[in-house]
Scaffold this motif. Structure first.
Motif, PDB file in Angstrom:
ATOM      1  N   ALA A 545       0.827  -1.203   0.000  1.00 14.84           N
ATOM      2  CA  ALA A 545       0.000   0.000   0.000  1.00 14.84           C
ATOM      3  C   ALA A 545       0.863   1.257   0.000  1.00 14.84           C
ATOM      4  O   ALA A 545       0.564   2.235  -0.690  1.00 14.84           O
ATOM      5  N   ALA A 546       1.966   1.234   0.815  1.00 15.98           N
ATOM      6  CA  ALA A 546       2.868   2.391   0.841  1.00 15.98           C
ATOM      7  C   ALA A 546       3.522   2.602  -0.519  1.00 15.98           C
ATOM      8  O   ALA A 546       3.690   3.735  -0.973  1.00 15.98           O
ATOM      9  N   ALA A 547       3.915   1.490  -1.181  1.00 11.87           N
ATOM     10  CA  ALA A 547       4.519   1.606  -2.515  1.00 11.87           C
ATOM     11  C   ALA A 547       3.512   2.187  -3.500  1.00 11.87           C
ATOM     12  O   ALA A 547       3.857   3.009  -4.358  1.00 11.87           O
ATOM     13  N   GLN A 548       2.232   1.760  -3.381  1.00 16.01           N
ATOM     14  CA  GLN A 548       1.201   2.317  -4.260  1.00 16.01           C
ATOM     15  C   GLN A 548       1.009   3.802  -3.979  1.00 16.01           C
ATOM     16  O   GLN A 548       0.851   4.603  -4.911  1.00 16.01           O
ATOM     17  N   ALA A 549       1.040   4.154  -2.670  1.00 18.89           N
ATOM     18  CA  ALA A 549       0.918   5.569  -2.319  1.00 18.89           C
ATOM     19  C   ALA A 549       2.091   6.365  -2.880  1.00 18.89           C
ATOM     20  O   ALA A 549       1.931   7.514  -3.306  1.00 18.89           O
ATOM     21  N   ASN A 550       3.286   5.756  -2.874  1.00 20.49           N
ATOM     22  CA  ASN A 550       4.458   6.424  -3.450  1.00 20.49           C
ATOM     23  C   ASN A 550       4.276   6.644  -4.949  1.00 20.49           C
ATOM     24  O   ASN A 550       4.633   7.700  -5.481  1.00 20.49           O
ATOM     25  N   ILE A 551       3.707   5.626  -5.627  1.00 19.08           N
ATOM     26  CA  ILE A 551       3.415   5.802  -7.060  1.00 19.08           C
ATOM     27  C   ILE A 551       2.463   6.974  -7.254  1.00 19.08           C
ATOM     28  O   ILE A 551       2.653   7.832  -8.135  1.00 19.08           O
ATOM     29  N   ASP A 552       1.407   7.013  -6.406  1.00 20.68           N
ATOM     30  CA  ASP A 552       0.430   8.097  -6.520  1.00 20.68           C
ATOM     31  C   ASP A 552       1.098   9.448  -6.286  1.00 20.68           C
ATOM     32  O   ASP A 552       0.823  10.427  -6.994  1.00 20.68           O
ATOM     33  N   GLY A 553       1.991   9.502  -5.243  1.00 21.85           N
ATOM     34  CA  GLY A 553       2.670  10.762  -4.959  1.00 21.85           C
ATOM     35  C   GLY A 553       3.565  11.212  -6.104  1.00 21.85           C
ATOM     36  O   GLY A 553       3.566  12.381  -6.479  1.00 21.85           O
ATOM     37  N   GLU A 554       4.363  10.255  -6.639  1.00 20.18           N
ATOM     38  CA  GLU A 554       5.237  10.610  -7.762  1.00 20.18           C
ATOM     39  C   GLU A 554       4.409  11.025  -8.984  1.00 20.18           C
ATOM     40  O   GLU A 554       4.791  11.923  -9.732  1.00 20.18           O
ATOM     41  N   THR A 555       3.263  10.355  -9.168  1.00 22.28           N
ATOM     42  CA  THR A 555       2.387  10.720 -10.286  1.00 22.28           C
ATOM     43  C   THR A 555       1.851  12.136 -10.105  1.00 22.28           C
ATOM     44  O   THR A 555       1.789  12.923 -11.059  1.00 22.28           O
ATOM     45  N   ARG A 556       1.463  12.461  -8.853  1.00 26.22           N
ATOM     46  CA  ARG A 556       0.975  13.823  -8.608  1.00 26.22           C
ATOM     47  C   ARG A 556       2.075  14.845  -8.866  1.00 26.22           C
ATOM     48  O   ARG A 556       1.814  15.905  -9.454  1.00 26.22           O
ATOM     49  N   ARG A 557       3.313  14.538  -8.416  1.00 26.23           N
ATOM     50  CA  ARG A 557       4.398  15.483  -8.678  1.00 26.23           C
ATOM     51  C   ARG A 557       4.651  15.648 -10.179  1.00 26.23           C
ATOM     52  O   ARG A 557       4.976  16.741 -10.641  1.00 26.23           O
ATOM     53  N   TYR A 558       4.505  14.538 -10.918  1.00 30.26           N
ATOM     54  CA  TYR A 558       4.674  14.653 -12.367  1.00 30.26           C
ATOM     55  C   TYR A 558       3.561  15.506 -12.968  1.00 30.26           C
ATOM     56  O   TYR A 558       3.803  16.351 -13.844  1.00 30.26           O
ATOM     57  N   GLU A 559       2.321  15.288 -12.501  1.00 27.57           N
ATOM     58  CA  GLU A 559       1.210  16.098 -13.015  1.00 27.57           C
ATOM     59  C   GLU A 559       1.374  17.568 -12.645  1.00 27.57           C
ATOM     60  O   GLU A 559       0.968  18.461 -13.401  1.00 27.57           O
ATOM     61  N   ASP A 560       1.993  17.829 -11.454  1.00 25.83           N
ATOM     62  CA  ASP A 560       2.209  19.212 -11.032  1.00 25.83           C
ATOM     63  C   ASP A 560       3.346  19.879 -11.786  1.00 25.83           C
ATOM     64  O   ASP A 560       3.623  21.069 -11.557  1.00 25.83           O
TER      65      ASP A 560
END
Length: 699
Positions: A545-560
């Motif tokens: 779950a933490a790894a998935q959250a990390n993917i989500d976070g990195e994805t958000r940073r990429y979108e930002d």
């Protein structure tokens, strides 16, 4: 504290008292009018105004609603604003809007540089790899482990032990026919041992003829040994001299070998070669970077060294790269590599590409660092560095091999020398003992005495056979007694097997209870391991779950990496410029939501108790003199502000802005809140008389 009328009036301001007095007066007049004219007729109808004094005139009176209001003065503020950041470091590639520009929700505003965006995509890929690793770890956690297998084996052993004790108890209560047979056999064996002990006693008292013959043979052998001891003296001295000569020769050879090893030049040559190659590698590093290499630098490969120095030859030796961005030709103290060194190389070859950072077409080989030409008669940094480093590594390996060989040879030579010196010392000591009269005679006498003693012992043995010792006879009788006791014990064992005692049965039952307790404990341990395994699975699931959250976070940073407007509004400020390097949470733009407008005002300590949250207000703005807006109180501060004795409380009001109306932050505004309403007679102020005796209305 006193709460009487005087205390209450002391807290009111003068205009409050005047308003209260006016309301009381109006109520009194209304009561009088209603008493005189309960039907609401004009009491002055028919009265001739000519009868009035010059300073008097008739004024109309009406029944109406009186409203008490609280005015809140303040200014327009846009409380809903957002500072937009990229959330990642890099450089600003584009700014697509300007300060004050009106934007719509989702409109692109600014973007990061392509390299930073590529790094963000790489971070997403790495996060996805971490997620796959977490899935693999979760799969591993769900697989049976060695610990579970060991616990299951321990449980099986405990169950087997309990079964063994149960079977032992069963055998004790119900003896097996084989066990009874074995016990009977043991009794028979014990009976045989008794017979053997009896025969041994008989043999001691009456020895057989062959035993006597053997004793006589021992006497003859001892006599021969005694004669040999007398002849050994002459031969010992000659042998000691020979041993001393051999030991001295071995010692001379060992010393020669050690001297030859110390004079060997192989280790010195390896050290000199290593020092030369180390200096060559340092020279090449200085040649291309201007860095005086440390021991740590020389231990690195060229690639690791360039990475540690943050030195990229492809960029630094590119003629389009600005070595001196500040316009001053000087070495940058923030970098270990020397800009002046690079500048010198580029100055030597200003218009050609003779310096190659890499030369992939070249086959590397161990050559001296002075060989710097490439296959195109150009300089090659990569080949130059790698050749020097490879030569240093080879020399280092040769030095280690030579040192190890020298250490082994030195240890062997020292060991041989030590052994040779000890052998010579032992030989000299042995010869000395033989050549010294007293020592040699004493040793020979000792040998002779021993041979004589052995001969005497053989004689005594024969005498003992013919005349056995009473103590030995006694011992044999005791052995016979012990054998008989063992036979009796085996008989008792057989009897106990056939008829077990109650205490023994109770002991076995206790052992069974202990074995069953061990079995239960092993089962509990196995269950604990299963429970822990479940916790480990839960932990790995949390890691997934933490790894998935990390993917989500990195994805958000990429979108930002492309900032977009969060709502309809306008750009309040842009504190950065295109091409500027920014930190992860440095503010790029500030966007204000102009659709949500607040009034930030204040009221005094008396009025604040009359206000309520979510209470409607009427708002007027000086910039919109002919328009009244609706609003609602959103917050009333719980703390006060005291300025020069005036106590006020901050009040926030949300204003509903109709379509087509645009407001600016900072405009003055007044919000009015109705606190009470009273219905009564409204009398014009002109009819109110104020005097020393009070306030009254002329009838």
């Amino acid at each position: 504290m006193t709460n009487g009328p005087a205390s209450i009036f002391s807290r009111l301001k003068r205009w409050h008292i005047a308003v209260i007095a006016f309301v009381i007066l109006v109520a009194a007049v209304a009561a009088i009018v209603l008493t005189i004219n309960p039907f609401g007729l004009n009491p002055f109808v028919g009265e001739d105004e000519s009868a009035l004094a010059p300073t008097e005139r008739l004024l109309p009176v009406r029944i109406d609603t009186l409203t008490t209001e609280i005015a809140i003065n303040g200014s327009i503020a846009f409380s809903n604003k957002e500072d937009l950041t990229f959330g990642s470091p890099g450089y600003i590639s584009e700014i697509l809007v300007s300060e004050g520009e009106i934007v719509t929700k989702g409109q692109p505003l600014a973007s990061l540089d392509p390299e930073s965006v590529a790094n963000l995509r790489r971070a997403i890929a790495q996060a996805q790899l971490d997620y796959e690793d977490a899935l693999d770890a979760l799969a591993d956690a769900k697989q049976p482990t060695l610990q579970i297998a060991e616990a299951e084996a321990a449980l099986a052993d405990a169950e087997l032990q309990a079964e063994d004790v149960r079977e032992a108890l069963d055998e004790l209560v119900n003896p097996d026919a084989d066990a009874v047979a074995q016990a009977e056999s043991a009794v028979a064996d014990a009976e045989l041992e008794v017979q053997n002990a009896r025969e041994a006693l008989d043999e001691l008292v009456n020895p057989p003829a062959d035993t006597l013959a053997a004793a006589e043979d021992d006497i003859a052998q001892a006599r021969v040994t005694l004669r040999d001891a007398e002849l050994a003296l002459d031969n010992d001295v000659a042998a000691a001299n020979d041993n001393l000569k051999i030991a001295e020769r071995d010692l001379a050879v060992a010393r020669q070998n050690l001297d030859a090893l110390n004079d060997s030049n192989q280790l010195k040559s390896a050290r000199d070669t290593h020092d030369d190659e180390r200096q060559d590698y340092a020279n090449v590093i200085y040649k291309w970077t201007g860095v005086r290499a440390t021991d740590e630098d020389l231990s690195m490969t060229p690639g690791d060294l360039f990475a540690a120095l943050n030195f990229i030859p492809e960029i630094v030796y590119d003629r389009n790269y600005d070595l001196f961005p500040e316009g001053r030709i000087a070495d940058n103290p923030d970098t270990r590599w020397n800009e002046l060194k690079i500048f010198g190389w580029r100055a030597l070859y200003p218009t050609s590409n003779l310096i190659e950072p890499q030369c992939d077409h070249y086959t590397y080989s161990l050559v001296r660092q002075s060989d710097t030409d490439s296959t195109n008669d150009e300089f090659c940094i990569q080949r130059d560095m790698r050749n020097a480093h490879d030569a240093l590594v080879s020399a280092h390996n040769d030095l280690l091999s030579a040192q190890a060989q020298y250490d082994d040879s030195l240890a062997a030579a020292n060991e041989a020398l030590t052994k040779a010196e000890k052998a010579r010392s032992d030989a000299e000591e042995a010869l000395g003992r033989l050549t010294d009269g007293s020592i040699g005679a004493e040793r020979l006498q000792a040998q002779f005495n021993k041979a004589q003693a052995d001969y005497d012992a053989a004689l005594r043995n024969l005498d003992a056979l013919n005349n056995p010792d009473s103590a030995e006879v006694k011992s044999k009788r005791e052995q016979l007694t012990l054998a008989q006791a063992k036979r009796d014990a085996d008989a008792e064992t057989l009897d106990a097997l056939i008829s077990p005692g109650t205490e023994e049965v109770a002991l076995k039952r206790n052992e069974l209870a202990l074995a069953q307790a061990e079995r239960d404990k092993a089962a509990q341990d196995l269950q604990k391991i299963h429970d822990r395994r479940e916790l480990e699975v839960a932990l790995q699931e949390a890691s997934v779950a933490a790894a998935q959250a990390n993917i989500d976070g990195e994805t958000r940073r990429y979108e930002d990496s492309m900032l977009k407007a969060p709502w309809n509004g306008y750009i309040a400020s842009i504190p950065v410029e295109v091409g500027q390097e920014i930190e992860p949470f440095e503010v790029i733009l500030t966007v204000i939501n102009s659709g949500i407008v607040n009034i930030e005002g204040s009221v005094d300590e008396i009025d604040v108790l009359s206000l309520r949250r979510e209470e409607p207000v009427a708002v007027t703005i000086d910039a919109l003199p002919d328009q009244e807006l609706e609003g609602v109180i959103t917050n009333i501060s719980s703390t006060s502000t005291n300025q020069q004795g005036v106590v006020t409380f901050d009040v926030d009001i949300r204003v509903n802005v109709p379509d087509g109306v645009t407001l600016q932050e900072g405009l003055s505004a007044v919000a009015r809140v109705a606190t009470s309403e009273e219905r009564g007679i409204v009398i014009p102020m002109q009819s109110v008389q104020f005097g020393e005796q009070g306030t009254f209305v002329r009838k």
